[in-house]
Motif scaffolding. Structure first.
Motif, mmCIF file in Angstrom:
data_model
loop_
_atom_site.group_PDB
_atom_site.id
_atom_site.type_symbol
_atom_site.label_atom_id
_atom_site.label_comp_id
_atom_site.label_asym_id
_atom_site.label_seq_id
_atom_site.Cartn_x
_atom_site.Cartn_y
_atom_site.Cartn_z
ATOM 1 N N UNK A 1 45.137 4.216 -3.360
ATOM 2 C CA UNK A 1 45.379 2.963 -2.417
ATOM 3 C C UNK A 1 45.517 1.923 -3.227
ATOM 4 N N UNK A 2 44.957 1.683 -4.232
ATOM 5 C CA UNK A 2 45.140 0.531 -5.192
ATOM 6 C C UNK A 2 46.243 0.380 -6.127
ATOM 7 N N UNK A 3 47.156 1.406 -5.857
ATOM 8 C CA UNK A 3 48.304 1.292 -6.378
ATOM 9 C C UNK A 3 48.279 2.054 -7.802
ATOM 10 N N UNK A 4 47.303 2.801 -8.327
ATOM 11 C CA UNK A 4 47.116 3.265 -9.649
ATOM 12 C C UNK A 4 47.737 4.960 -9.398
ATOM 13 N N UNK A 5 48.038 5.394 -10.668
ATOM 14 C CA UNK A 5 48.623 6.710 -10.613
ATOM 15 C C UNK A 5 47.895 7.649 -11.238
ATOM 16 N N UNK A 6 47.470 8.916 -10.737
ATOM 17 C CA UNK A 6 46.391 9.764 -11.622
ATOM 18 C C UNK A 6 47.351 10.774 -12.048
ATOM 19 N N UNK A 7 46.967 10.940 -13.301
ATOM 20 C CA UNK A 7 47.755 12.205 -14.264
ATOM 21 C C UNK A 7 46.666 13.064 -14.456
ATOM 22 N N UNK A 8 46.971 14.300 -14.465
ATOM 23 C CA UNK A 8 45.905 15.349 -14.531
ATOM 24 C C UNK A 8 46.534 16.461 -15.534
ATOM 25 N N UNK A 9 45.807 17.060 -16.124
ATOM 26 C CA UNK A 9 46.087 18.193 -17.373
ATOM 27 C C UNK A 9 44.928 19.178 -17.204
ATOM 28 N N UNK A 10 45.419 20.399 -16.980
ATOM 29 C CA UNK A 10 44.208 21.371 -17.023
ATOM 30 C C UNK A 10 44.765 22.532 -18.045
ATOM 31 N N UNK A 11 43.570 22.960 -18.878
ATOM 32 C CA UNK A 11 44.070 24.082 -19.738
ATOM 33 C C UNK A 11 43.154 25.415 -19.698
ATOM 34 N N UNK A 12 43.594 26.363 -19.430
ATOM 35 C CA UNK A 12 42.745 27.585 -19.318
ATOM 36 C C UNK A 12 42.185 28.086 -20.344
ATOM 37 N N UNK A 13 41.158 28.759 -20.434
ATOM 38 C CA UNK A 13 40.615 29.234 -21.825
ATOM 39 C C UNK A 13 41.326 30.444 -22.180
ATOM 40 N N UNK A 14 41.392 30.863 -23.425
ATOM 41 C CA UNK A 14 42.104 32.212 -23.801
ATOM 42 C C UNK A 14 41.198 33.318 -23.713
ATOM 43 N N UNK B 1 43.119 32.628 -18.618
ATOM 44 C CA UNK B 1 44.644 32.758 -18.723
ATOM 45 C C UNK B 1 45.168 31.819 -19.890
ATOM 46 N N UNK B 2 44.719 30.813 -20.361
ATOM 47 C CA UNK B 2 45.409 30.109 -21.459
ATOM 48 C C UNK B 2 46.396 29.366 -20.922
ATOM 49 N N UNK B 3 46.258 29.431 -19.510
ATOM 50 C CA UNK B 3 47.829 28.744 -18.886
ATOM 51 C C UNK B 3 47.168 27.201 -18.647
ATOM 52 N N UNK B 4 48.451 26.500 -19.017
ATOM 53 C CA UNK B 4 48.360 24.957 -18.724
ATOM 54 C C UNK B 4 48.963 24.332 -17.390
ATOM 55 N N UNK B 5 48.321 23.432 -16.761
ATOM 56 C CA UNK B 5 48.950 22.767 -15.564
ATOM 57 C C UNK B 5 49.116 21.306 -15.575
ATOM 58 N N UNK B 6 50.028 20.632 -14.901
ATOM 59 C CA UNK B 6 49.991 19.411 -15.085
ATOM 60 C C UNK B 6 50.583 18.767 -13.654
ATOM 61 N N UNK B 7 49.662 17.732 -13.193
ATOM 62 C CA UNK B 7 49.859 17.030 -11.782
ATOM 63 C C UNK B 7 50.108 15.539 -12.129
ATOM 64 N N UNK B 8 50.875 15.097 -11.318
ATOM 65 C CA UNK B 8 51.176 13.509 -11.241
ATOM 66 C C UNK B 8 51.092 13.242 -9.835
ATOM 67 N N UNK B 9 50.267 12.286 -9.480
ATOM 68 C CA UNK B 9 49.913 11.668 -8.112
ATOM 69 C C UNK B 9 49.589 12.757 -7.174
ATOM 70 N N UNK B 10 48.821 13.739 -7.847
ATOM 71 C CA UNK B 10 48.370 14.677 -6.538
ATOM 72 C C UNK B 10 49.274 15.884 -6.626
ATOM 73 N N UNK B 11 50.686 16.017 -7.186
ATOM 74 C CA UNK B 11 51.400 16.915 -7.226
ATOM 75 C C UNK B 11 51.966 17.655 -8.360
ATOM 76 N N UNK B 12 51.884 19.050 -8.318
ATOM 77 C CA UNK B 12 51.963 19.857 -9.509
ATOM 78 C C UNK B 12 53.475 19.532 -9.997
ATOM 79 N N UNK B 13 53.447 19.492 -11.360
ATOM 80 C CA UNK B 13 54.816 19.079 -12.009
ATOM 81 C C UNK B 13 54.789 20.112 -13.094
#
Length: 576
Positions: free
Chosen positions: A89-102, A107-119
């Motif tokens: 709502x304030x115009x900011x953009x949320x970036x998220x990165x997760x890393x799973x443990x090995x 799983x050791x997998x990594x996932x990325x999210x931009x503005x609430x959408x998986x990318x």
């Protein structure tokens, strides 16, 4: 601008929030306190490689959240929206990165999210190109490479030079495509010739036979009729006799006679019952149908006759068509379709020689275009090299390298390359009277640190191109001390006037110039080192003096160290 970074279960960091602001922010703390993990977290947000080994021991995974504030016309925002992300709502953009443990539990997998959408991870890397410029020890090593030096000069040369370079790169890529296609055509010329000859033979055969649409079906029907002509004639005659009787009258009453007899019987009493009147009409209609059928059977039997010659012609024609269908399709329709596509393919193959000539002409034109653009690039690089050398040398003088200067040489390469026809080399004269030496051979770590900073300031202030608004420096002051460290801090503060600058440093002389000072400490919980939310603090006033005193002498309670720290803060304010 990066507004904040939240980190969970990454390295020694259990849970931490790093709040950033505009201007110069420094990150300090004892060695091993977790400063490196903050930069690792930032690298993950920027699309860097995810290493499951960095996940905190015992945790199922690590996560990093970053909030960035962007102008409405920022290219990173446009790319995020294109990827399906949405702003808050304030115009900011949320970036998220997760890393799973090995290991077994992770799983050791990594996932990325931009503005609430998986990318894909690559989207974060694309955003990083316009968001942040990161400099560390590895970047100092890259500064030794001629390619990195050429890229820095191209960036400094300005927007017109960048436009010319893009045109050159486009022409270079097109020439590579033309050359590849030309090589494939020439290499496959013999194969194409054989293919064309086979097509010609096939098309000639189809043209000779000249099959007509549906001809195979019609001939099959005719062949059956001719091969069984006598059986068909007898059957038609028998049916005709049954329906209409024979002329001699020897046969029993015909079907038409019996139906007519039935009709008359019904019509005789039809006036007494409408139901029978209707049936009389229907029986009469049946009589007309039987009469028509009898007439057609008579005509059929009269016309049908065995014709061995015609049967032979039909069989020969069917054999010709069968030869075609075995080679080019299951029936005449498929043969005709093959003929159509084969004709188009033959035109394409026969035009191969012309295509080769066209490609050679196009390649020659692109060669000329590349030489022309390379000449323009060389001229603008040469002019920019002189300006860049002057600006960087002036910056070095302010970084306690009096008498030092940088020379930027642009020389013609033996042949054109993907970025033009120039070899670019940066040379350092460390002090008056010393020879100029390539950065990759004669510069120390401390000198490289200052050259890199001077170059970054020159690019930020004089390139004239759109650059990322956030700069991150990881120990840019390595190998630097004393007055030089003070000047490094001054230059970082200068860069931060129009940009957001984040610096990880061990030098109080640098930290004193910060607009925001964050300290990372490490505590112990149940015998395990961990950084929690309370271990990343913003220090001001007396607390900042204590931190600077610790950095100066390791004794934050020393009166002398505290006095020196206070003096540094005062000098940094005057120095701006």
């Amino acid at each position: 601008m990066i507004e904040e970074i939240r980190i969970a279960d990454l390295g020694v960091i259990g849970s931490a929030e790093v709040v950033l602001g505009p201007g110069l922010t420094v990150l300090t703390g004892e060695t091993g306190a977790g400063k490196t993990m903050v930069l690792t977290a930032l690298s993950l947000l920027l699309g860097g490689k995810a290493d499951p080994a960095t996940v905190r021991t015992g945790a199922s995974g690590a996560s990093v959240e970053g909030r960035v504030v962007l102008a409405a016309d920022h290219p990173a925002l446009a790319r995020a929206l294109e990827a399906g992300g949405e702003t808050d709502d304030d115009g900011s953009l949320l970036l998220v990165r997760t890393v799973g443990a090995a290991g077994e539990s992770g799983t050791g997998r990594s996932r990325a999210f931009v503005g609430g959408r998986s990318v894909p991870q690559a989207v974060l890397a694309e955003l990083a190109e316009t968001l942040v410029t990161v400099h560390g020890q590895a970047d100092q090593a890259r500064l030794r490479s001629p390619a990195h030096q050429r890229a820095a000069l191209d960036e400094f040369a300005g927007p017109e030079h960048a436009s010319t370079l893009r045109a050159y790169r486009d022409a270079w890529a097109e020439r590579a495509r033309v050359r590849q296609e030309l090589a494939e055509l020439v290499e496959r010329a013999q194969d194409r010739s054989r293919e064309a000859e086979l097509l010609r033979l096939g098309l000639a055969e189809v043209e000779r036979v000249d099959p007509q649409p549906g001809e195979d079906v019609e001939l099959a029907t005719e062949e059956q009729r001719l091969a069984h002509a006598e059986e068909l004639r007898v059957a038609a005659a028998t049916a005709h006799t049954a329906l209409a009787g024979d002329e001699s009258g020897a046969e029993p009453a015909s079907a038409t006679d019996l139906v007519e007899h039935a009709r008359r019987a019904l019509e005789h009493v039809a006036g007494h019952d409408p139901a029978l009147a209707e049936l009389a009409t229907r029986v009469g209609e049946a009589g007309y149908l039987l009469a028509d059928a009898a007439a057609e059977l008579s005509a059929y039997a009269g016309d049908l006759a065995a014709d061995p010659r015609r049967l032979e012609v039909v069989n020969q024609r069917r054999a010709e068509l069968a030869t075609l269908t075995r080679a080019y399709g299951s029936d005449v329709a498929e043969v005709l379709e093959w003929s159509r596509t084969a004709g188009l393919r033959l035109l394409e193959l026969e035009g191969g020689d012309q295509r080769i000539e066209d490609l050679r002409a196009r390649g020659d034109a692109l060669d000329a275009r590349l030489r022309e653009l390379a000449g323009v690039l060389s001229a603008t690089r040469t002019a920019a090299a002189e300006r860049l050398a002057t600006v960087v040398s002036a910056e070095l003088a302010g970084l306690a390298m009096a008498g030092a200067r940088v020379e930027v040489e642009v020389t013609a390469s033996e042949e054109l390359g993907p970025y033009g026809g120039d070899d670019v080399a940066m040379l350092l004269v460390p002090h008056a009277g010393s020879p100029a030496r390539p950065l990759g051979k004669g510069a120390s770590g401390g000198e490289l640190s200052r050259v890199m900073l001077a170059l970054e300031v020159a690019l930020a202030e004089g390139a004239g191109t759109d650059r990322p608004g956030t700069f991150v420096f990881d120990e840019v002051d390595a190998g630097v001390g004393g007055k030089a460290a003070v000047e490094v801090g001054r230059r970082l503060a200068s860069l931060a006037r129009d940009s957001q600058v984040l610096v990880v440093t061990h030098l109080a002389q640098v930290a004193a110039f910060a607009d925001h000072h964050l300290v990372v400490t490490k505590s112990s919980h149940n015998g395990v080192d961990v950084v929690t939310a309370s271990d990343v603090t913003s220090v001001t006033d007396e607390a900042r003096v204590r931190e600077l005193a610790r950095m100066l002498s390791g004794q934050e309670d020393s009166d002398a160290a505290r006095a020196h720290a206070a003096e540094l803060l005062e000098l940094s304010g005057v120095g701006r």
